[in-house]
Design a protein around this motif. Structure first.
Motif, PDB file in Angstrom:
ATOM      1  N   UNK A   1       0.611  -1.119  -0.037  1.00  0.00           N
ATOM      2  CA  UNK A   1      -0.024  -0.071  -0.102  1.00  0.00           C
ATOM      3  C   UNK A   1       0.839   1.233  -0.150  1.00  0.00           C
ATOM      4  N   UNK A   2       1.912   1.292   0.814  1.00  0.00           N
ATOM      5  CA  UNK A   2       2.878   2.390   1.132  1.00  0.00           C
ATOM      6  C   UNK A   2       3.334   2.546  -0.483  1.00  0.00           C
ATOM      7  N   UNK A   3       4.071   1.521  -1.081  1.00  0.00           N
ATOM      8  CA  UNK A   3       4.696   1.595  -2.372  1.00  0.00           C
ATOM      9  C   UNK A   3       3.703   2.218  -3.509  1.00  0.00           C
ATOM     10  N   UNK A   4       2.265   1.800  -3.359  1.00  0.00           N
ATOM     11  CA  UNK A   4       1.500   2.338  -4.263  1.00  0.00           C
ATOM     12  C   UNK A   4       1.155   3.769  -4.004  1.00  0.00           C
TER      13      UNK A   4
ATOM     14  N   UNK B   1      -9.370   7.406  -3.163  1.00  0.00           N
ATOM     15  CA  UNK B   1      -9.010   5.936  -2.890  1.00  0.00           C
ATOM     16  C   UNK B   1      -7.695   6.159  -1.943  1.00  0.00           C
ATOM     17  N   UNK B   2      -6.997   7.306  -2.361  1.00  0.00           N
ATOM     18  CA  UNK B   2      -5.815   7.449  -1.398  1.00  0.00           C
ATOM     19  C   UNK B   2      -6.106   7.730  -0.056  1.00  0.00           C
ATOM     20  N   UNK B   3      -7.090   8.671  -0.079  1.00  0.00           N
ATOM     21  CA  UNK B   3      -7.613   9.017   1.599  1.00  0.00           C
ATOM     22  C   UNK B   3      -8.069   7.255   2.387  1.00  0.00           C
ATOM     23  N   UNK B   4      -8.738   6.726   1.487  1.00  0.00           N
ATOM     24  CA  UNK B   4      -9.183   5.383   2.074  1.00  0.00           C
ATOM     25  C   UNK B   4      -8.015   4.728   2.463  1.00  0.00           C
ATOM     26  N   UNK B   5      -7.234   4.620   1.472  1.00  0.00           N
ATOM     27  CA  UNK B   5      -6.100   3.570   1.884  1.00  0.00           C
ATOM     28  C   UNK B   5      -5.219   3.880   2.826  1.00  0.00           C
ATOM     29  N   UNK B   6      -4.986   5.332   3.005  1.00  0.00           N
ATOM     30  CA  UNK B   6      -4.438   5.790   4.211  1.00  0.00           C
ATOM     31  C   UNK B   6      -4.886   5.499   5.763  1.00  0.00           C
TER      32      UNK B   6
ATOM     33  N   UNK C   1      -7.056   3.048   6.029  1.00  0.00           N
ATOM     34  CA  UNK C   1      -7.022   1.566   6.433  1.00  0.00           C
ATOM     35  C   UNK C   1      -5.497   1.160   6.925  1.00  0.00           C
ATOM     36  N   UNK C   2      -4.678   1.859   6.315  1.00  0.00           N
ATOM     37  CA  UNK C   2      -3.206   1.537   6.725  1.00  0.00           C
ATOM     38  C   UNK C   2      -3.024   1.923   8.208  1.00  0.00           C
ATOM     39  N   UNK C   3      -3.506   3.160   8.509  1.00  0.00           N
ATOM     40  CA  UNK C   3      -3.319   3.812   9.906  1.00  0.00           C
ATOM     41  C   UNK C   3      -3.820   2.703  11.147  1.00  0.00           C
ATOM     42  N   UNK C   4      -5.333   2.346  10.517  1.00  0.00           N
ATOM     43  CA  UNK C   4      -6.045   1.401  11.579  1.00  0.00           C
ATOM     44  C   UNK C   4      -5.367   0.001  11.574  1.00  0.00           C
ATOM     45  N   UNK C   5      -4.630  -0.515  10.528  1.00  0.00           N
ATOM     46  CA  UNK C   5      -3.989  -1.845  10.472  1.00  0.00           C
ATOM     47  C   UNK C   5      -2.644  -1.719  11.587  1.00  0.00           C
ATOM     48  N   UNK C   6      -2.131  -0.602  11.307  1.00  0.00           N
ATOM     49  CA  UNK C   6      -0.657  -0.292  12.133  1.00  0.00           C
ATOM     50  C   UNK C   6      -1.247  -0.065  13.448  1.00  0.00           C
ATOM     51  N   UNK C   7      -2.540   0.600  13.851  1.00  0.00           N
ATOM     52  CA  UNK C   7      -2.845   0.567  15.359  1.00  0.00           C
ATOM     53  C   UNK C   7      -2.879  -0.602  16.011  1.00  0.00           C
ATOM     54  N   UNK C   8      -3.969  -1.484  15.250  1.00  0.00           N
ATOM     55  CA  UNK C   8      -4.346  -2.725  15.572  1.00  0.00           C
ATOM     56  C   UNK C   8      -3.287  -3.821  15.927  1.00  0.00           C
ATOM     57  N   UNK C   9      -2.092  -3.695  14.849  1.00  0.00           N
ATOM     58  CA  UNK C   9      -0.880  -4.505  15.048  1.00  0.00           C
ATOM     59  C   UNK C   9      -0.176  -4.106  16.670  1.00  0.00           C
ATOM     60  N   UNK C  10      -0.371  -2.688  16.913  1.00  0.00           N
ATOM     61  CA  UNK C  10       0.591  -2.325  17.881  1.00  0.00           C
ATOM     62  C   UNK C  10      -0.425  -2.137  19.116  1.00  0.00           C
ATOM     63  N   UNK C  11      -1.594  -2.906  18.951  1.00  0.00           N
ATOM     64  CA  UNK C  11      -2.400  -2.591  20.280  1.00  0.00           C
ATOM     65  C   UNK C  11      -2.783  -1.264  20.712  1.00  0.00           C
TER      66      UNK C  11
END
Length: 330
Positions: free
Chosen positions: A293-296, A306-311, A313-323
């Motif tokens: 996603x970052x590369x895209x 689409x860019x706003x939505x991708x950003x 989702x990216x933030x949400x996923x990183x927050x979830x992984x870090x708890x």
């Protein structure tokens, strides 16, 4: 153990070391058999497995000798088989006048030193190995009429060349002499796969081939799934019989040896290890998706919305992984 046409490799020899301390190599008495025996000696020497070579009568294979002369003749042949060093010396000097044919004599001496250079140094059995090497160097100096100090220096040069030689890469695999390393995740996966119990079946069906990066790990997973489709439980023995590629057998033997070495210090149960493996694979999969996603985003492949939505989702996923909990209003 019957070779049955399999290309004998270091992995096979490491596997043999788990069951025996010495091997008698008994191959066909034709030229191809003699040549093959000469080739595999280096593998046995490199793995420091005691090996002797029984030379069959010219043109005969073991079955023909048994039929013609019986079991006693075969046992007698094995009993008087010379060790690897004596056999090698006999083969390389056969038909050579060492005093007059200096070119062939030099080539024969280089072959002997090449075999000596294959012996690993700094091993637990180092003293015994060094003693044997010293004895062989003395014999070679006497036999070829060369100063022993000169031989010692040449052997040192050969060892240096071996350690400084780059690994040979072909396509997506690395040669057996310097195999590409499995990742820690792939090693854990293969260790669980060869257990031969319910966890082996679970790991074979839970992990997808595309989640593994090493080609050998992917191929072994596919072999395990073939066994499951036939109603068989994947295990070390079953996989060794299933795969034919010598590199895959080498990987299996290497993983099994490492697993056995750490068995006494591994406290986690197999089921717990499987759960952690699945979790780690999920994390790795999510991180790989984030990188894509970052590369895209960096290549501006998205439209503005689409860019706003991708950003997002990216933030949400990183927050979830870090708890980290999602922010709330107020």
């Amino acid at each position: 153990v019957a070779v049955l046409g399999t290309a004998l490799g270091s992995g096979h020899i490491r596997l043999l070391k788990r069951y025996c301390d010495a091997v008698c190599l008994l191959l066909d008495g034709d030229e191809a058999g003699r040549r093959r025996a000469n080739e595999v000696l280096e593998l046995f020497v490199a793995e420091q497995l005691d090996v002797r070579v029984a030379t069959l009568p010219k043109g005969e294979d073991p079955a023909e000798l048994l039929k013609r002369a019986g079991g006693e003749a075969l046992r007698a042949l094995i009993d008087k088989a010379p060790n690897a060093w004596d056999h090698k010396l006999q083969v390389v000097t056969e038909g050579i006048d060492l005093a007059r044919d200096t070119h062939r004599a030099h080539a024969a001496l280089e072959e002997m030193l090449t075999l000596l250079a294959r012996v690993p140094r700094g091993t637990p059995s180092g003293y015994t190995v060094q003693l044997k090497q010293q004895q062989m160097l003395t014999r070679l100096a006497h036999r070829f009429r060369v100063d022993e100090a000169t031989l010692r220096q040449r052997l040192k040069e050969m060892r240096h060349q071996r350690t400084s030689r780059p690994a040979k890469v072909t396509g997506s695999t690395v040669s057996e002499e310097s195999p590409r390393e499995l990742s820690l995740i792939e090693r854990e996966f293969l260790e669980l796969l060869i257990l031969g119990d319910a966890v082996s079946s679970q790991v074979a069906t839970t992990v997808a081939p595309e989640e593994l990066e090493h080609p050998a790990a992917q191929q072994l997973l596919m072999a395990a799934r073939e066994l499951l489709a036939e109603g068989k439980v994947p295990s070390f023995d079953a996989l060794m019989l299933r795969v034919e590629d010598s590199q895959l057998k080498f990987v299996l033997a290497d993983v099994a040896e490492a697993a056995e070495a750490k068995a006494d210090v591994t406290e986690a149960a197999p089921q717990e290890r499987l759960s952690k493996l699945v979790e780690r694979l999920g994390t790795r999969r999510a991180e790989a998706q984030s990188r894509r996603v970052i590369a895209d985003l960096e290549s501006q492949r998205y439209a503005e919305e689409e860019e706003a939505e991708a950003l997002r989702r990216l933030v949400q996923e990183q927050r979830a992984r870090q708890g980290i909990s999602a922010p709330t209003d107020g």
